[in-house]
Design a protein around this motif. Sequence first.
Motif, PDB file in Angstrom:
ATOM      1  N   ILE A   1       0.771  -0.758   0.168  1.00 19.87           N
ATOM      2  CA  ILE A   1      -0.171  -0.013   0.143  1.00 19.87           C
ATOM      3  C   ILE A   1       1.034   1.048   0.348  1.00 19.87           C
ATOM      4  O   ILE A   1       1.676   1.538   1.132  1.00 19.87           O
ATOM      5  CB  ILE A   1      -0.933  -0.121   0.965  1.00 19.87           C
ATOM      6  N   GLY A   2       0.564   2.323  -1.045  1.00 25.75           N
ATOM      7  CA  GLY A   2       1.617   2.821  -1.532  1.00 25.75           C
ATOM      8  C   GLY A   2       1.117   3.800  -1.952  1.00 25.75           C
ATOM      9  O   GLY A   2       0.148   3.889  -2.618  1.00 25.75           O
ATOM     10  N   CYS A   3       2.508   5.178  -2.214  1.00 28.80           N
ATOM     11  CA  CYS A   3       1.847   5.937  -3.768  1.00 28.80           C
ATOM     12  C   CYS A   3       3.103   7.015  -4.144  1.00 28.80           C
ATOM     13  O   CYS A   3       3.921   7.415  -3.657  1.00 28.80           O
ATOM     14  CB  CYS A   3       0.802   7.093  -3.117  1.00 28.80           C
ATOM     15  N   VAL A   4       3.059   6.677  -5.937  1.00 33.96           N
ATOM     16  CA  VAL A   4       4.337   6.625  -6.203  1.00 33.96           C
ATOM     17  C   VAL A   4       3.553   8.203  -7.961  1.00 33.96           C
ATOM     18  O   VAL A   4       2.884   7.819  -7.685  1.00 33.96           O
ATOM     19  CB  VAL A   4       4.853   6.078  -7.143  1.00 33.96           C
ATOM     20  N   ALA A   5       4.496   8.895  -7.831  1.00 35.56           N
ATOM     21  CA  ALA A   5       3.683   9.544  -9.182  1.00 35.56           C
ATOM     22  C   ALA A   5       3.821   9.097 -10.142  1.00 35.56           C
ATOM     23  O   ALA A   5       4.479   8.218 -10.819  1.00 35.56           O
ATOM     24  CB  ALA A   5       5.088  10.855  -9.019  1.00 35.56           C
TER      25      ALA A   5
ATOM     26  N   ALA B   1       6.342  14.212  -1.957  1.00 34.55           N
ATOM     27  CA  ALA B   1       6.904  13.832  -1.825  1.00 34.55           C
ATOM     28  C   ALA B   1       5.429  12.144  -1.753  1.00 34.55           C
ATOM     29  O   ALA B   1       4.395  12.737  -1.281  1.00 34.55           O
ATOM     30  CB  ALA B   1       7.729  12.487  -0.788  1.00 34.55           C
ATOM     31  N   SER B   2       6.057  12.293  -3.353  1.00 29.45           N
ATOM     32  CA  SER B   2       4.282  10.957  -3.381  1.00 29.45           C
ATOM     33  C   SER B   2       3.399  10.042  -2.703  1.00 29.45           C
ATOM     34  O   SER B   2       2.551  10.263  -3.024  1.00 29.45           O
ATOM     35  CB  SER B   2       4.214  10.232  -5.096  1.00 29.45           C
ATOM     36  N   ASP B   3       4.742   9.388  -2.034  1.00 39.04           N
ATOM     37  CA  ASP B   3       4.080   8.504  -0.918  1.00 39.04           C
ATOM     38  C   ASP B   3       2.891   9.289   0.371  1.00 39.04           C
ATOM     39  O   ASP B   3       2.197   8.670   0.581  1.00 39.04           O
ATOM     40  CB  ASP B   3       5.212   7.565  -0.218  1.00 39.04           C
ATOM     41  N   LEU B   4       3.084  10.692   0.833  1.00 41.92           N
ATOM     42  CA  LEU B   4       2.329  11.285   1.810  1.00 41.92           C
ATOM     43  C   LEU B   4       1.265  11.256   1.369  1.00 41.92           C
ATOM     44  O   LEU B   4       0.976  12.409   1.613  1.00 41.92           O
ATOM     45  CB  LEU B   4       3.544  12.364   2.260  1.00 41.92           C
ATOM     46  N   THR B   5       0.764  11.802  -0.032  1.00 42.70           N
ATOM     47  CA  THR B   5      -0.229  11.620  -1.285  1.00 42.70           C
ATOM     48  C   THR B   5      -0.869  11.202  -0.614  1.00 42.70           C
ATOM     49  O   THR B   5      -2.213  10.938  -0.986  1.00 42.70           O
ATOM     50  CB  THR B   5      -0.095  12.376  -2.327  1.00 42.70           C
ATOM     51  N   LEU B   6      -0.218   9.657  -0.541  1.00 46.93           N
ATOM     52  CA  LEU B   6      -2.324   8.428   0.344  1.00 46.93           C
ATOM     53  C   LEU B   6      -2.853   8.949   0.924  1.00 46.93           C
ATOM     54  O   LEU B   6      -2.934   9.907   2.021  1.00 46.93           O
ATOM     55  CB  LEU B   6      -1.180   7.162   0.908  1.00 46.93           C
ATOM     56  N   LYS B   7      -4.446   8.645   0.475  1.00 43.93           N
ATOM     57  CA  LYS B   7      -5.484   8.983   1.422  1.00 43.93           C
ATOM     58  C   LYS B   7      -6.529   7.956   1.672  1.00 43.93           C
ATOM     59  O   LYS B   7      -6.117   6.843   1.407  1.00 43.93           O
ATOM     60  CB  LYS B   7      -5.593  10.283   0.090  1.00 43.93           C
ATOM     61  N   PRO B   8      -6.681   8.624   2.786  1.00 46.79           N
ATOM     62  CA  PRO B   8      -7.113   7.323   3.591  1.00 46.79           C
ATOM     63  C   PRO B   8      -8.145   6.325   2.946  1.00 46.79           C
ATOM     64  O   PRO B   8      -8.213   5.406   3.290  1.00 46.79           O
ATOM     65  CB  PRO B   8      -8.394   7.718   5.223  1.00 46.79           C
TER      66      PRO B   8
ATOM     67  N   SER C   1      -1.373  11.393   4.655  1.00 42.13           N
ATOM     68  CA  SER C   1      -0.716   9.697   4.424  1.00 42.13           C
ATOM     69  C   SER C   1      -0.699   9.355   5.710  1.00 42.13           C
ATOM     70  O   SER C   1      -1.489   8.209   6.288  1.00 42.13           O
ATOM     71  CB  SER C   1       0.807   9.854   3.948  1.00 42.13           C
ATOM     72  N   ARG C   2      -0.392  10.181   7.267  1.00 44.04           N
ATOM     73  CA  ARG C   2      -0.788   9.886   8.213  1.00 44.04           C
ATOM     74  C   ARG C   2      -1.834   9.278   8.529  1.00 44.04           C
ATOM     75  O   ARG C   2      -2.496   7.912   9.697  1.00 44.04           O
ATOM     76  CB  ARG C   2      -0.878  10.786   9.424  1.00 44.04           C
ATOM     77  N   GLU C   3      -3.265   9.730   8.677  1.00 45.03           N
ATOM     78  CA  GLU C   3      -4.715   9.081   8.701  1.00 45.03           C
ATOM     79  C   GLU C   3      -4.816   8.175   7.486  1.00 45.03           C
ATOM     80  O   GLU C   3      -5.655   7.318   7.905  1.00 45.03           O
ATOM     81  CB  GLU C   3      -5.791  10.127   7.609  1.00 45.03           C
ATOM     82  N   ALA C   4      -4.040   7.840   6.116  1.00 43.20           N
ATOM     83  CA  ALA C   4      -4.199   6.740   5.351  1.00 43.20           C
ATOM     84  C   ALA C   4      -4.225   6.030   6.440  1.00 43.20           C
ATOM     85  O   ALA C   4      -3.958   4.423   6.194  1.00 43.20           O
ATOM     86  CB  ALA C   4      -3.346   6.970   4.500  1.00 43.20           C
ATOM     87  N   THR C   5      -2.705   5.987   7.023  1.00 45.86           N
ATOM     88  CA  THR C   5      -2.195   4.951   7.183  1.00 45.86           C
ATOM     89  C   THR C   5      -2.366   4.522   9.071  1.00 45.86           C
ATOM     90  O   THR C   5      -3.217   3.806   9.717  1.00 45.86           O
ATOM     91  CB  THR C   5      -0.251   5.270   7.777  1.00 45.86           C
ATOM     92  N   LEU C   6      -3.618   5.372   9.550  1.00 46.90           N
ATOM     93  CA  LEU C   6      -4.020   4.995  11.207  1.00 46.90           C
ATOM     94  C   LEU C   6      -5.400   4.173  10.937  1.00 46.90           C
ATOM     95  O   LEU C   6      -6.058   3.414  11.558  1.00 46.90           O
ATOM     96  CB  LEU C   6      -4.603   6.234  11.776  1.00 46.90           C
ATOM     97  N   ILE C   7      -5.734   4.602   9.391  1.00 46.11           N
ATOM     98  CA  ILE C   7      -7.150   4.188   8.832  1.00 46.11           C
ATOM     99  C   ILE C   7      -6.483   2.413   8.417  1.00 46.11           C
ATOM    100  O   ILE C   7      -7.815   1.710   8.858  1.00 46.11           O
ATOM    101  CB  ILE C   7      -7.813   4.988   7.738  1.00 46.11           C
ATOM    102  N   ALA C   8      -5.592   2.338   8.278  1.00 49.34           N
ATOM    103  CA  ALA C   8      -4.908   1.023   7.946  1.00 49.34           C
ATOM    104  C   ALA C   8      -4.615   0.791   8.876  1.00 49.34           C
ATOM    105  O   ALA C   8      -5.560  -0.639   9.086  1.00 49.34           O
ATOM    106  CB  ALA C   8      -4.161   0.995   6.900  1.00 49.34           C
ATOM    107  N   MET C   9      -4.427   0.662   9.813  1.00 46.42           N
ATOM    108  CA  MET C   9      -4.478   0.339  11.312  1.00 46.42           C
ATOM    109  C   MET C   9      -5.808  -0.617  11.805  1.00 46.42           C
ATOM    110  O   MET C   9      -5.651  -1.367  12.448  1.00 46.42           O
ATOM    111  CB  MET C   9      -3.036   1.081  12.488  1.00 46.42           C
ATOM    112  N   GLU C  10      -6.041   0.367  11.892  1.00 45.87           N
ATOM    113  CA  GLU C  10      -7.623   0.449  12.177  1.00 45.87           C
ATOM    114  C   GLU C  10      -8.476  -0.743  11.859  1.00 45.87           C
ATOM    115  O   GLU C  10      -9.067  -1.798  11.845  1.00 45.87           O
ATOM    116  CB  GLU C  10      -9.117   1.474  11.929  1.00 45.87           C
TER     117      GLU C  10
END
Lengths: 331, 331, 331, 331
Positions: free
Chosen positions: C64-68, C120-127, C153-162
Amino acid sequence: MTTLALEQHRPLDAIVLGRAGVDLYAREANMGMADISGFNKFVGGSAANIAVAISRLGAKTGFIGCVAEDTFGDYVCRYLSGQGINLDGMMKDASGSRTSVAFTEMKPSDCNVLIYRNKASDLTLKPEQVDPDYIASAKMLVVTGTALSESPSREATLIAMEHARRSNTAVVLDVDYRPYSWRTDVDASIYYGIAAGLSDVLIGNREEFDMMETVLAPGNKDDDATATRFLRGHTQVVVIKAGELGSKVYCRDGHRFRQGIFPVEVKKPFGSGDSFAGALIWTLANGGELEDGVRFGSAAAAINVSGDSCTEAMPTREQLFAFIETRKQDR
Amino acid sequence: MTTLALEQHRPLDAIVLGRAGVDLYAREANMGMADISGFNKFVGGSAANIAVAISRLGAKTGFIGCVAEDTFGDYVCRYLSGQGINLDGMMKDASGSRTSVAFTEMKPSDCNVLIYRNKASDLTLKPEQVDPDYIASAKMLVVTGTALSESPSREATLIAMEHARRSNTAVVLDVDYRPYSWRTDVDASIYYGIAAGLSDVLIGNREEFDMMETVLAPGNKDDDATATRFLRGHTQVVVIKAGELGSKVYCRDGHRFRQGIFPVEVKKPFGSGDSFAGALIWTLANGGELEDGVRFGSAAAAINVSGDSCTEAMPTREQLFAFIETRKQDR
Amino acid sequence: MTTLALEQHRPLDAIVLGRAGVDLYAREANMGMADISGFNKFVGGSAANIAVAISRLGAKTGFIGCVAEDTFGDYVCRYLSGQGINLDGMMKDASGSRTSVAFTEMKPSDCNVLIYRNKASDLTLKPEQVDPDYIASAKMLVVTGTALSESPSREATLIAMEHARRSNTAVVLDVDYRPYSWRTDVDASIYYGIAAGLSDVLIGNREEFDMMETVLAPGNKDDDATATRFLRGHTQVVVIKAGELGSKVYCRDGHRFRQGIFPVEVKKPFGSGDSFAGALIWTLANGGELEDGVRFGSAAAAINVSGDSCTEAMPTREQLFAFIETRKQDR
Amino acid sequence: MTTLALEQHRPLDAIVLGRAGVDLYAREANMGMADISGFNKFVGGSAANIAVAISRLGAKTGFIGCVAEDTFGDYVCRYLSGQGINLDGMMKDASGSRTSVAFTEMKPSDCNVLIYRNKASDLTLKPEQVDPDYIASAKMLVVTGTALSESPSREATLIAMEHARRSNTAVVLDVDYRPYSWRTDVDASIYYGIAAGLSDVLIGNREEFDMMETVLAPGNKDDDATATRFLRGHTQVVVIKAGELGSKVYCRDGHRFRQGIFPVEVKKPFGSGDSFAGALIWTLANGGELEDGVRFGSAAAAINVSGDSCTEAMPTREQLFAFIETRKQDR
C-alpha cells in the motif's frame, strides 16, 4: 496641463478596482475595543469608499473586485448597487475566502483597528476574471494599491492596467499602502514601481512615496525630487499628500501647485484619503481642472473625517459645494 | 544597429541570473527511464549552462542564483568556480529547499525528462540578496525567465533588472518558458511582459512569444508583428528562434536578418538554446556584431546538441571557430 | 509466547504500507558527492525494501503506497511487480508530487545522503484510497513509521491500522523515524504513540524509543522499562535494536531474549533495518518462532549491508540459510 | 455507576480546552445579515461557553487555548478572567493569526452564521505549550472537538488528553463537530476515534456519532449499538443528544436512562449544547449523580436558548434551581 485627456463618449466615468468589505465601527466613541458594547455596520474598503465617493458626486461608476459568496458578500453588493454603482466586474468567491472586515475604535487618534484579512476574498480576484471590454467602457480606471499585495489579485490588477493602457482608459493609482500586507518594503516597491509606470495619475502620501523609493532613492524626503522621478513613462500627475499640511501637485509639463486643508473637528482618522481621491477623480472625469479637483478633494476629505463612517459620510455634489461656500479654506 | 552599446570598462563581461542545478543523464542512450542502469552527473540549469557557455568562450562571467546548503549545492558551486565563473552572487539556502535536479533520457526525440523542483532552491532567491554593486560591475545582465515563475525569486529578478537599468548594465532576457512552472499562460505573460520591457535584447522561440502575446495578441503567428510589438521601451533586439528553420533577428532601427542552422546529428534535444544564447552574449560583450553573434550562437548550438551533456559540451573559442571553418552553413 | 497467532487462510502473507521510491547510489565507492561521476539506480524506500525482503524469502507480499504518475513511478511499480509483489494497493499521483529519491554516497560510515522529498508522492496517500478488503486479505500489515509524518498519509496509515485491527490482521510497526520529517519530537511521539497502541509487534532502535518516550519518560535509557511501557494495549512483542550490540526482544508474557549480530564487512550503513524486519516478518507469517525470526533477521541484515544496494541485496531463503550455516554468530 | 470517580483534592474542578473567541450577535432580531444595523459583542466559542457555564454555577474553572495578541485577544481574556476563570493555560499568538469571530443573525431558526476562522488563533496552540502540571491540578479536563481539526492544535489536544490520563484527570469530550473544518468525514472520524478512546465521558448528538461511525459502522442510526461501540477503552459514559427529543445516557455498567427537555421559547438555536455540557460537568465535578447532571444540563440549555447571548445567558446555581422549581419537565 490642467485637465486630463479622456475618451469622453464612454458609458462609465470611472471603474474602481480593489477591496470592498465590511467596516464595523465601535458603537461608543472614545472607548477601547474591550469596553465597547458592539459595532455599527457599514460597507468599507478603500476601493469601495472611492467608488461611493465618486458615485455620490454624480459620476457613473463601476467596480472590479471580489467578495465572498455569503451574506456579507451579498450585503456589500446590495449596498454598492444601491449607491448606483455598476457591479459587472464584481466576482463572488466560494473557495473559503472571507470578505475583508475591519473593526475600528472611534477615536480622533490612537485609534485601534483590527483587520480580518486572512484569505481575504478581494485578493482572490484572478486575471482571467478581468474583462477588457468592461475597462474599455470607462474613461478612467482607479486602482488601489492593496490589490497588488498578493497573487492572484496582483496579476489581475496588473492585467487590468495593461487593458486600460491598450483601450486608452486613463489610469489613477491610489497607493493605499498597508505594510502588514507585504513581506518587505522592497517587495512592495517593486510592484508599486511597475504599477506607477502604468499610471497617468499617482496619488500617495510622503510615507507611501518613501516605500516606493526604498530601492530607487532610500532616505529621500524631497518631494520635488520624488515627483521628478515618478513623472516618467505614462505618468502625467503626481499628488503628494501631507496630512494637515495639505497636498503638493506636480504635472508632467512642469506646472505645480499646493492645496491646503479645510480644518474641521476630526471624529476618526480615516476616510479622508478615499474621499479626496473620489472628488478628484469625479472632477477629472467631468473634464474639470486639476486645481479644482484637488480643492474639491480636500473639501470632501474634511467632510468625511467629521462624519461617523466612511461610505455614509461621502458628500453629494450639493453638500460639497455648500461646504466650500461656507468655509474659508486654510493657507 | 549591429552592436550593443556597453560600458566597456567593467570587471565582468556578463552576469547570468537564474537556475543552476544538477543534470542526471541516462547512462544508456535510446533506452527508457525504467530500463537504464543509472545516470551520469553534470551541472545544468539554463542559467548555469549559459554562464558556462560564455565563460568557456573566454568572457569574464558572474552568477546570481541559489543552491541548497548541501553536497549537491557544493558540487554545483565547485564546478562553476572551476569553469572560471565568479560566484559572488550565489546564495546557499538551508530552509529545506533542494537544488533543482533534472533526470533525462538520452534520445534524439521523445526524450522523457523528470524535473525535481518542488521547493527548488533557485526560486528562494530574495530581492534583498541581490547586490546592485555586483550588477554594476558587469557589462551585461542575462536573465533566464524561469526565475520569474515564483516568489521571492520573481521579485529578486525584477529588482536585478531594475538595478541593471540604473547602472547602465545591458539586459538580455532569454525567455526559457516552462509552462509547468506557472498557474496560467496569462500569469506568465504578465511577468514576461514586464521583464521584456526592461530588456535590451529579447531571445525566445515562437511558442514562447505566443505565451507573451496571450493577452496582447492571442493567436498571432506573424513574427514581424511580434517583433514590432516588442521593439518598444528599452528593447533594441528581438531574436525569434524557429528550431530547424534557424532564427529571425529584428533590430530597433529596422534592420533585420535571418540565420540558418548548422545541421548535425542530434544526440539530445536540449542545450541548444543555452549554447546559442551563450555565444551570442559573448560576441556582444566583446563588441562584436549582432550578425556574428547569431552565427556563432547557431554554431555553438549545433556543437552542443551533438555532444553528451550540456555544460560539458559547450565549445571553447577555438572549438567554435574550428567547427565553423569545417562546416558549410545551411541556407 | 514465541509465535504470533495469525489468520492462516489468507491469500497474502503480509502487506507493507509506506514509502517506495528511487535509490541512487554513488557509482564510485569512498568518494564524495561532488566527485562521483554518476549514480546506479535502484528501487528503495523502507517499505519497498521490506516488501522485497519478504517476497525474496518466498512470502506472498502486497503493498500500500503511492508513487508519481511518471516514468519513475512506472519504474518502481515494474520493479516491485517483477519481485512478485502484489500492487493492488499502490496508487499513482498526478498532482505534482514526486516519487521520493535518495542520493547516497557509498561509504561504510559518514555517508552523505540527500533526500528529495518535497511534496513526496508517498505522503499523498489518502485514507479513502485504503481498501479494508485488501487489508483483510493478508495475515499481517507492516507499517513503516515515516508514513505517519504528514497528512493525508498519516490518516491513511491510521485508518489502515484500524482496518487491520477490525479484520484481525496482525500489525507490525517498524518505527523508521526520520527527525527531518517532523516539526518536533513531541509531535512525532504523539502519532507514534497512537500507532504503537494499534500494533502487535513494535520494532525500533534505542533512539527511536527515546523519541517515543519524549513525553512519557523523557531521558529514559532503560530498555526493560521501555518494553514494559509499550507492552500494553494490543502490543505483544517489542524489539529494541542496538546496532552492533544486537537486539533485545520482549514478549507480553514476560519472555525475553537477546540476539547478537553476524559480523561482516560493511559497505554501506543502511538497509540492515529493513532486511531485519523482512526476515522477521517472513518467519512469523509462516508460523515460525520469534527467536528464529530475530536470528534470521540478524543474518539478513548482515547479508544486506555487505552488498551494493538495498533491494538487490535482499537474500533468498537459500542464501539466508547458506549464510547462517557458514557463519559463527557473534554474541 | 452514577457518579464519576475523581481526584477530589485538586485546586481546579475542571479545565476546558478549545476555542475562545468573539461572538457578534445581530442587533435586530428576525432580520437578515444585510439589513441589520450592527452587532452586539460577546465572548463566545464552545470551550469559552462551557468554561463560563461551569464557572457561573460555582466551580473552579481553568482554560487551555489561544487568542491573538491584540485588542480582541485582550477582551476575551479580560472577560473570562472577570468570570472567575483561571487563564494560566491561555496563550497569545502574534504570528498573524486572528481570534475566531462568529457573526450571527438572531432568529429562532434558519439563522445565518458567518465564521471568520482563516488562520484562527485557537488552532495555533502547540503541544509544547500544554503544561502537564496544570492539567494535573484539575479534577476534569473538558475537550471540545473542534480543537482536533487542524495542526498544531490537534497535537496539543491529544497530548493534553495523554497528560490527563497519566495524572488521573477525568476527560470529557464534547464532540462539537463542524464539518467545514475538516477535509472529509473520514479524517474527522479518525481523530475523534482516537480522542474518544482517551475519554471518560463522551457527549455528542446523533449526527456527530454518525461522523464518528463513518468507517466503523457507516449508516448506523441505532443509538444502543453506537453506545456499545464507544463504551470501550476508558469510556464510562456516552451521552447521545437528540435536540427536542432530549438525551439518552449510557453507562459502562449497563445502566442507561433518558432525559427530556424543558420547553421554552427559543430566541437563537445555539448555546444549548455548551450550557448542557457545563451544567453536567459542574454536577460531576461536585460528586453529583449523573442523572442530576443531565437534568441540570437540560435545564441550563433551556435557560440559555431563551436568552440573548451564549456566555451572558449561562445561569448561576440559583437561577438554575429556580428555573427547575417553576417548570414542569417535559418527557
